[in-house]
Structures are given as structure tokens and as C-alpha cells.
Design a protein around this motif. Sequence first.
Motif, PDB file in Angstrom:
ATOM      1  N   ALA A 133      11.400  -7.399  -3.307  1.00 58.79           N
ATOM      2  CA  ALA A 133      12.231  -8.485  -2.778  1.00 58.79           C
ATOM      3  C   ALA A 133      13.679  -8.387  -3.249  1.00 58.79           C
ATOM      4  O   ALA A 133      14.613  -8.717  -2.502  1.00 58.79           O
ATOM      5  N   SER A 134      13.885  -7.911  -4.470  1.00 61.92           N
ATOM      6  CA  SER A 134      15.248  -7.807  -5.000  1.00 61.92           C
ATOM      7  C   SER A 134      16.053  -6.723  -4.282  1.00 61.92           C
ATOM      8  O   SER A 134      17.227  -6.917  -3.935  1.00 61.92           O
TER       9      SER A 134
ATOM     10  N   ASP B  12       1.551  -7.592  -4.849  1.00 58.58           N
ATOM     11  CA  ASP B  12       1.590  -7.068  -3.483  1.00 58.58           C
ATOM     12  C   ASP B  12       2.180  -5.662  -3.464  1.00 58.58           C
ATOM     13  O   ASP B  12       1.653  -4.756  -2.813  1.00 58.58           O
ATOM     14  N   VAL B  13       3.286  -5.507  -4.162  1.00 62.72           N
ATOM     15  CA  VAL B  13       3.987  -4.217  -4.215  1.00 62.72           C
ATOM     16  C   VAL B  13       3.075  -3.140  -4.780  1.00 62.72           C
ATOM     17  O   VAL B  13       3.010  -2.017  -4.256  1.00 62.72           O
TER      18      VAL B  13
ATOM     19  N   MET C 106      12.797   0.609   6.166  1.00 58.95           N
ATOM     20  CA  MET C 106      12.768   0.464   7.620  1.00 58.95           C
ATOM     21  C   MET C 106      11.593  -0.414   8.071  1.00 58.95           C
ATOM     22  O   MET C 106      11.637  -1.032   9.127  1.00 58.95           O
ATOM     23  N   THR C 107      10.561  -0.461   7.256  1.00 63.96           N
ATOM     24  CA  THR C 107       9.341  -1.203   7.598  1.00 63.96           C
ATOM     25  C   THR C 107       9.346  -2.616   7.043  1.00 63.96           C
ATOM     26  O   THR C 107       9.194  -3.600   7.771  1.00 63.96           O
ATOM     27  N   PHE C 108       9.517  -2.751   5.737  1.00 62.99           N
ATOM     28  CA  PHE C 108       9.264  -4.036   5.088  1.00 62.99           C
ATOM     29  C   PHE C 108      10.423  -5.007   5.204  1.00 62.99           C
ATOM     30  O   PHE C 108      10.210  -6.223   5.120  1.00 62.99           O
ATOM     31  N   VAL C 109      11.629  -4.521   5.430  1.00 63.05           N
ATOM     32  CA  VAL C 109      12.723  -5.466   5.678  1.00 63.05           C
ATOM     33  C   VAL C 109      12.462  -6.259   6.959  1.00 63.05           C
ATOM     34  O   VAL C 109      12.443  -7.503   6.929  1.00 63.05           O
TER      35      VAL C 109
ATOM     36  N   GLU D  71       8.055 -13.211   0.643  1.00 63.40           N
ATOM     37  CA  GLU D  71       8.471 -12.454  -0.542  1.00 63.40           C
ATOM     38  C   GLU D  71       7.246 -11.798  -1.176  1.00 63.40           C
ATOM     39  O   GLU D  71       6.334 -12.489  -1.640  1.00 63.40           O
ATOM     40  N   LEU D  72       7.224 -10.482  -1.168  1.00 60.64           N
ATOM     41  CA  LEU D  72       6.099  -9.762  -1.757  1.00 60.64           C
ATOM     42  C   LEU D  72       6.129  -9.898  -3.272  1.00 60.64           C
ATOM     43  O   LEU D  72       7.152  -9.685  -3.913  1.00 60.64           O
TER      44      LEU D  72
END
Length: 288
Positions: A269-270, A258-259, A71-74, A253-254
Amino acid sequence: MNSIQNNWFTEKSALWEGQSFSMEVKEVLFHEKSDFQDVLVMDTKTYGRVLVLDGCIQCTEKDEFSYQEMMTFVPLTCHPNPKSVLIIGGGDGGVAREVVKYPTVEKVVQCEIDAKVVEVSKKFLPFIASGFESPKLTLNIGDGLDFVSKHKNEFDVIITDSSDPIGPAESLFGEKYYKMCQEALKPGGIICSQGENMWYHSKIIRTMLDFCKTMFPKVSYGYTCIPTYPGGQIGFLLCSKNPDTKFEEPLKELSEEDVENMNLRYYNASIHRAAFILPQFAKKELLN
């Protein structure tokens, strides 16, 4: 009717008629009616601590991150430079916890209608609610519809982390709310809202997609997997004021670094790209 019997909690709802979901309870930690809804926190054998509102599971320690992160990162990674974010709902604090991690975000404003949910989450679900401690965040207790109507052209991203379209959250699924959000967004702004389940709520989702397309040049629907939500899935509806937005392809693209640095356990990202690949029945019912 939802109840705990013989140390088992059972969730039933008219929104997923004819089925139920149960989990074994070790201990009830809190149970009280707020001014708006029934609030229950319990410690369970498999899912850890669980927040339940009006008999419906909202989050569990075991699987909450899949919903909060997507819900956040998209939406954040689809915006070129998100600095100001509004969260409507999200009283458990999980979405706030993720939003404040994003490096470009400078200001987070949250509006939650039920102060009791915030209070209980801080006490019994401190890891989920840790976002409330961020200096980036300002919390407002009040009605989300009213709050959005008073803030024009102010936010880069709005995240609607609501419960289901019955009770206090019903107004957050209507055309009037989305029109207000459209006005509250800056040019190029993005809204991401809890979008129900494609297996049970295709008519609700289709209605929302159709009216959103009259307000926004770019609208899409994706989903994430989460065991304790009905059907093991929950969707999110995305709208952008920028016609060039491609929700299926993150602008930022993280990296794996970053992740790791942001302690993400579901989003990458995938999985972002995969979230928009719908099964054939859903493509026909929602997108045609």
C-alpha cells in the motif's frame, strides 16, 4: 541495431536515442522471427533469463515483478469489486500471473497478438508464464484493437501490457484504442496501460493524458522502478469511468498478511501511494 557481441547483448532504440543498455549473456536459449517480431530469450549473468522483442528487453527473471505487480494491483485495489479483467498484450504471462491472485477476480480474458511469445514464455520462462495455467484465464490470440472493439460493457478492469509504440503495439497508444476501452468497460471501470518513461517520452505521455481526459472523468499517471527498462523506470497511465476514483489511495489496502500470502515482492500500500508522487519536472511537463 541490437546484437550480441563477445557475449554481451546491447539494447538500442530510437525511442531512447543516444544511449544503450548492455548485459552479459551466458547462453542464447531461443532466437527466431515470429509473424510479427524478432523473439529472443537468453540466459544472462546478472538478470537470469530475459525475453527480448524486436531488440527491446521485455522482462527478466530478476526484476519483472516490479512491473507486473504494479500494473496489476494498482488498478485492482482502486476498483471496489473487480470481477472481470481483460489483459491486452502481456504474452509473457506475468500480468496474468498476478491478476489471477486477486480474490475478487472471477474471469480473466487475455488477448495477445503473437502466439510465439506465449509459446516461448511457457517453455523458457515458466515462473513468469504460470498465470496461463489458471482456470480463471481464457487466452485469445489476435489483434487487441479488434478484440476490444467487439466487447462492450463487459470488463471491470482492462490492463494494457504492451511493448513500446513501434511495431505491433503502436495502435495501443492511440486515441481510438482508448475510446474502445472506454466502451468495453462496465460503469465505474478502470483501465491501466503501460505508459512509457517520463524522462524520455513526456510528449507521448502528455498527448495520451490529454486525450484520455476527454473520455474519462479521472485520469492519472504513476511509475515504478525497474533496472532493465530505459532509465530504470516505467510509467502506467490510469483512467476511471468513476469520477470518485482516487488512484493515489487504494480502496482495498492489502495487509502485510495479504502481501505475503500473494507472494508479492514489490507492491504494497505504501509503494502504491508513492508511485504517484512525481518529480517536479514531470509534474510540470505532464500535469500542468
